[in-house]
Design an enzyme around this catalytic site. Sequence first.
Site, PDB file in Angstrom:
ATOM      1  N   LYS A   1     -11.944 -49.841  12.278  1.00 42.28           N
ATOM      2  CA  LYS A   1     -10.755 -49.697  11.450  1.00 42.28           C
ATOM      3  C   LYS A   1      -9.539 -50.219  12.219  1.00 42.28           C
ATOM      4  O   LYS A   1      -9.630 -50.506  13.413  1.00 42.28           O
ATOM      5  CB  LYS A   1     -10.596 -48.243  11.051  1.00 42.28           C
TER       6      LYS A   1
ATOM      7  N   TYR B   1     -15.882 -47.996  -2.538  1.00 42.91           N
ATOM      8  CA  TYR B   1     -16.028 -46.891  -1.585  1.00 42.91           C
ATOM      9  C   TYR B   1     -15.260 -45.668  -2.101  1.00 42.91           C
ATOM     10  O   TYR B   1     -15.764 -44.540  -2.080  1.00 42.91           O
ATOM     11  CB  TYR B   1     -15.492 -47.362  -0.227  1.00 42.91           C
TER      12      TYR B   1
ATOM     13  N   SER C   1     -12.189 -39.048   0.948  1.00 41.84           N
ATOM     14  CA  SER C   1     -11.291 -40.006   1.597  1.00 41.84           C
ATOM     15  C   SER C   1     -10.011 -40.228   0.804  1.00 41.84           C
ATOM     16  O   SER C   1      -9.998 -40.091  -0.432  1.00 41.84           O
ATOM     17  CB  SER C   1     -12.032 -41.339   1.718  1.00 41.84           C
TER      18      SER C   1
ATOM     19  N   LYS D   1      -8.149 -56.131  20.084  1.00 41.00           N
ATOM     20  CA  LYS D   1      -7.570 -57.481  20.146  1.00 41.00           C
ATOM     21  C   LYS D   1      -6.536 -57.555  21.269  1.00 41.00           C
ATOM     22  O   LYS D   1      -6.491 -58.528  22.026  1.00 41.00           O
ATOM     23  CB  LYS D   1      -6.895 -57.828  18.811  1.00 41.00           C
TER      24      LYS D   1
HETATM   25  P1  NAD Z   1     -19.104 -43.262  10.913  1.00 43.69           P
HETATM   26  O1  NAD Z   1     -19.577 -44.499  10.218  1.00 43.69           O
HETATM   27  O2  NAD Z   1     -18.827 -43.315  12.356  1.00 43.69           O
HETATM   28  O3  NAD Z   1     -20.133 -42.064  10.632  1.00 43.69           O
HETATM   29  C1  NAD Z   1     -20.947 -42.006   9.500  1.00 43.69           C
HETATM   30  C2  NAD Z   1     -22.367 -41.818   9.999  1.00 43.69           C
HETATM   31  O4  NAD Z   1     -23.251 -41.719   8.864  1.00 43.69           O
HETATM   32  C3  NAD Z   1     -22.878 -43.011  10.840  1.00 43.69           C
HETATM   33  O5  NAD Z   1     -23.214 -42.598  12.138  1.00 43.69           O
HETATM   34  C4  NAD Z   1     -24.065 -43.518  10.070  1.00 43.69           C
HETATM   35  O6  NAD Z   1     -25.125 -43.968  10.878  1.00 43.69           O
HETATM   36  C5  NAD Z   1     -24.465 -42.285   9.264  1.00 43.69           C
HETATM   37  N1  NAD Z   1     -25.265 -42.670   8.110  1.00 43.69           N
HETATM   38  C6  NAD Z   1     -24.994 -43.654   7.204  1.00 43.69           C
HETATM   39  N2  NAD Z   1     -26.003 -43.760   6.337  1.00 43.69           N
HETATM   40  C7  NAD Z   1     -26.926 -42.834   6.695  1.00 43.69           C
HETATM   41  C8  NAD Z   1     -28.197 -42.487   6.181  1.00 43.69           C
HETATM   42  N3  NAD Z   1     -28.718 -43.120   5.123  1.00 43.69           N
HETATM   43  N4  NAD Z   1     -28.891 -41.497   6.785  1.00 43.69           N
HETATM   44  C9  NAD Z   1     -28.375 -40.863   7.873  1.00 43.69           C
HETATM   45  N5  NAD Z   1     -27.182 -41.156   8.410  1.00 43.69           N
HETATM   46  C10 NAD Z   1     -26.460 -42.129   7.812  1.00 43.69           C
HETATM   47  O7  NAD Z   1     -17.826 -42.770  10.095  1.00 43.69           O
HETATM   48  P2  NAD Z   1     -16.789 -41.617  10.436  1.00 43.69           P
HETATM   49  O8  NAD Z   1     -15.491 -42.273  10.676  1.00 43.69           O
HETATM   50  O9  NAD Z   1     -17.340 -40.685  11.443  1.00 43.69           O
HETATM   51  O10 NAD Z   1     -16.699 -40.904   9.010  1.00 43.69           O
HETATM   52  C11 NAD Z   1     -17.373 -39.680   8.707  1.00 43.69           C
HETATM   53  C12 NAD Z   1     -17.150 -39.354   7.232  1.00 43.69           C
HETATM   54  O11 NAD Z   1     -15.754 -39.231   6.978  1.00 43.69           O
HETATM   55  C13 NAD Z   1     -17.674 -40.425   6.290  1.00 43.69           C
HETATM   56  O12 NAD Z   1     -18.207 -39.785   5.144  1.00 43.69           O
HETATM   57  C14 NAD Z   1     -16.433 -41.201   5.918  1.00 43.69           C
HETATM   58  O13 NAD Z   1     -16.566 -41.816   4.661  1.00 43.69           O
HETATM   59  C15 NAD Z   1     -15.398 -40.098   5.908  1.00 43.69           C
HETATM   60  N6  NAD Z   1     -14.030 -40.632   6.130  1.00 43.69           N
HETATM   61  C16 NAD Z   1     -13.701 -41.166   7.343  1.00 43.69           C
HETATM   62  C17 NAD Z   1     -12.426 -41.668   7.538  1.00 43.69           C
HETATM   63  C18 NAD Z   1     -12.009 -42.272   8.855  1.00 43.69           C
HETATM   64  O14 NAD Z   1     -10.856 -42.694   8.975  1.00 43.69           O
HETATM   65  N7  NAD Z   1     -12.851 -42.327   9.865  1.00 43.69           N
HETATM   66  C19 NAD Z   1     -11.475 -41.635   6.498  1.00 43.69           C
HETATM   67  C20 NAD Z   1     -11.850 -41.092   5.281  1.00 43.69           C
HETATM   68  C21 NAD Z   1     -13.125 -40.579   5.111  1.00 43.69           C
END
Ligand code: NAD
Length: 321
Positions: free
Chosen positions: A192, A149, A118, A200
């Site tokens: 986010k 994080y 990230s 909103k």
């Molecule tokens: P999200 O929260 O929608 O998806 C993450 C998924 O991981 C969730 O569905 C959650 O249930 C699953 N998860 C969490 N703990 C778990 C566990 N113990 N066992 C199995 N599944 C588990 O988030 P996202 O936006 O789809 O992000 C995906 C990845 O990208 C993440 O690693 C996030 O940190 C990274 N990321 C996202 C963004 C963004 O803007 N969305 C930005 C930077 C990094």
Amino acid sequence: MKTALVLGAGGFIGSHLVKHLKQENYFVKGVDLKFPEFSETSADEFVVGDLRNQNFCAQVFDKSYDEVYQLAADMGGAGYIFTGDNDADVMYNSSLINLNVVNLCVQKKIGKVFYSSSACIYPAHNQQDPDNPKCSEESAYPANPDSEYGWEKLFSERLYLNYARNYKLNVRVARFHNIFGPEGTWHGGKEKAPAALCRKIAEVQDNSSIEVWGDGKQTRSFLFIDECVRGIRRMMESDFEGPVNIGSEEMISVNDLANMIIEISGKRVAIKNIPGPTGVRGRNSDNHLIAEKLGWSPNYSLRSGIEQTYHWIQSEIKKVH
Ligand code: NAD
């Protein structure tokens, strides 16, 4: 037929990625704590379970997949990761997932592993000026992320890169910058900024106001989900290990983002800036490296992505009421 294991396939980016991999004719197995919230999974096989659990993880890695996409993490928007209330859980949960996964990737001789880091890993001291944030890849060190994080992401980046060095694991590490779009979390506390603002504004009456956290002058860039998926795939098809930014360079202040959504809504809505968790003052993707190494750059304007997202959230709200 190529095989892919998508971890976090019930989440926002994971569920879109699964759809895309199916269009590319992969066999896809998805894993998550939950099924996708807003549409049926496109995965050939979907396993619900907890990747923190070593025994469950070992069952998930039932064969030598060509590709593993590791997107599972305990994450959320500013209201989740910048308040401090969830720091212990975030670090413990996501580290455990990554420790389990990286080891199994070596044991099961996985062809290639994608790890989603990230923009939150970048040092706080380089992101104090909203007009001039620095997020080039090499600026990550000396490390000073502004959230736990971000520290976990940095640790896990290093974990995957160390497994690459010591065990010849073929890894790809990308740093996502604020991914948004339809079927992303839009309520409940983990949403986010783009989704929260769309919600909103969609929910208020004409001639009223919404609350926006901070003074609204903090800047960010936002990347549309389709572009993110395209960037992930481009990276997996390349020889470039990273870490590399996958983001947009179209920086905007949070109040201007709110104004853009207000305009799309066609309503008259005032902005009330209130104290709240905001993170760093400025952040923007720096796409020099990804352009040079992968020839990748985003095509969508922020406005076109936000239009689609606003209309999707509006239709979700109508379903609830
Ligand atoms: P999200 O929260 O929608 O998806 C993450 C998924 O991981 C969730 O569905 C959650 O249930 C699953 N998860 C969490 N703990 C778990 C566990 N113990 N066992 C199995 N599944 C588990 O988030 P996202 O936006 O789809 O992000 C995906 C990845 O990208 C993440 O690693 C996030 O940190 C990274 N990321 C996202 C963004 C963004 O803007 N969305 C930005 C930077 C990094």
